[in-house]
Scaffold this active site. Sequence first.
Site, short mmCIF file in Angstrom:
data_model
loop_
_atom_site.label_atom_id
_atom_site.label_comp_id
_atom_site.label_asym_id
_atom_site.label_seq_id
_atom_site.Cartn_x
_atom_site.Cartn_y
_atom_site.Cartn_z
CE1 TYR A 141 -19.29 45.81 -0.50
CE2 TYR A 141 -21.53 46.37 -1.25
CZ TYR A 141 -20.35 45.97 -1.41
OH TYR A 141 -20.28 45.52 -2.73
CE LYS A 189 -3.70 40.96 1.60
NZ LYS A 189 -2.83 40.39 0.78
CG ASP A 221 -3.12 38.18 -2.37
OD1 ASP A 221 -3.66 37.17 -1.61
OD2 ASP A 221 -2.12 38.79 -2.03
CG ASP A 245 -19.20 43.35 -5.12
OD1 ASP A 245 -20.21 43.10 -5.65
OD2 ASP A 245 -18.59 44.53 -5.12
CG ASP A 249 -19.09 41.33 -10.77
OD1 ASP A 249 -20.14 40.91 -10.30
OD2 ASP A 249 -18.96 42.13 -11.34
C1 IPM Z 1 -23.92 42.94 -6.12
C2 IPM Z 1 -23.82 44.55 -6.48
C3 IPM Z 1 -23.87 45.23 -5.36
C4 IPM Z 1 -23.02 45.10 -4.14
C5 IPM Z 1 -24.42 47.01 -5.70
C6 IPM Z 1 -25.37 47.18 -6.66
C7 IPM Z 1 -24.57 47.50 -4.50
O1 IPM Z 1 -22.58 44.64 -7.10
O2 IPM Z 1 -24.93 42.57 -5.86
O3 IPM Z 1 -22.98 42.27 -6.37
O4 IPM Z 1 -22.12 45.66 -4.16
O5 IPM Z 1 -23.35 44.14 -3.31
MG MG Z 2 -21.26 42.94 -7.27
#
Ligand code: IPM
Ligand code: MG
Length: 354
Positions: A141, A189, A221, A245, A249
């Site tokens: 990032y 990884k 993975d 990240d 999710d």
């Molecule tokens: C998160 C989001 C952010 C990230 C984006 C909006 C930049 O996906 O907080 O997980 O990638 O960190």
């Molecule tokens: Mg995210």
Amino acid sequence: MVLEIALIPGDGVGPEVVAAAADVLAAISARFGHTVTSTTNLMGGAALRAGKPALPPETLANCKAAKATLMGAVGDPAFDHLPSKERPEGGLLALRKGLGVYANLRPTRIWPGLEGAAPLKAEIAKGADLLIVRELTGGLYFGEPRQIDREKGEAFNTMRYSVMEITRIAHVAFRAARTRRKLVTSVDKANVLETSQLWRAVVTDVAKEYPDVTLNHMYVDSCAMALVTHPARFDVVLTENLFGDILSDEAAVIAGSIGLLPSASLGDGPGLYEPVHGSAPDIAGQDKANPLGTIASLSMLLRHSFGLDAEADVIDGAIGASLAAGDRTADLIGTTPSIGCREMGRRVAARVAG
Ligand code: IPM
Ligand code: MG
């Protein structure tokens, strides 16, 4: 206590979920006799639309001056054409960097009453309760150099980690594990990436200071698979920025909806608290968003930035009571009719008020 909080409603559903959390903040401060002094700040697409940069300097200044920031969401498709750093998301990354919040805590658990609501089979999800500790200010990032060269038809990013960066995030994970089930799974990884080889060596070193905590290593993975096949095996998942990240999710699937997940981003100064979900432009302004992730982020804010554990417990209890009573926003598949964002906020606030 005086609670100095910077609010960033942000984009999409952000203003709605922050408004709902503000109702809960008012209720909790009334109940416990705290005074809230807050500023409301522009960021992301909302700032760009006002002719300002994605992170206006006054927003960063207010967040630094406060003890904690509560944010809704950033992201606005209208600005997708801008270079990464100028986009709404660029504002969020600059805020994380500016506040030095290198440790992102993302807990996932199954709320009682929602067992059947998640896409995972109830017997697989049973007992899942994990905490992702994501490194937040390093890796791909932020790594330099980075470039997109359209003429050459080439682009590159840099994944870079230092021993210092890995050491400090590892300590956060091991300390958190001590308050939980004392298991850290470090995700990397290392079979391919040099950054991961350093990551694994440093984490193994730090682990020696925590002999009471068990450390496992896992490739990302294989972790991605295990998170949805054996989620209950995880306690603390320690990982770098991009892996965290993606995995956070994925972990949302375990809880049933990403709308439920809170996060805390901590460093040596003020903290930043935001739900894990994005700005959801498709449902913005329709009172459909789930505010519980933001309300749970408020709970983390009170706990981590102000040490107000009793207040945080009351909020968590109110969220649990609402869900147990069948309160459902549209994202939570339930048998009861769904309610809107504002009403969900009101119901949790009423439970908090007692
Ligand atoms: C998160 C989001 C952010 C990230 C984006 C909006 C930049 O996906 O907080 O997980 O990638 O960190
Ligand atoms: Mg995210």
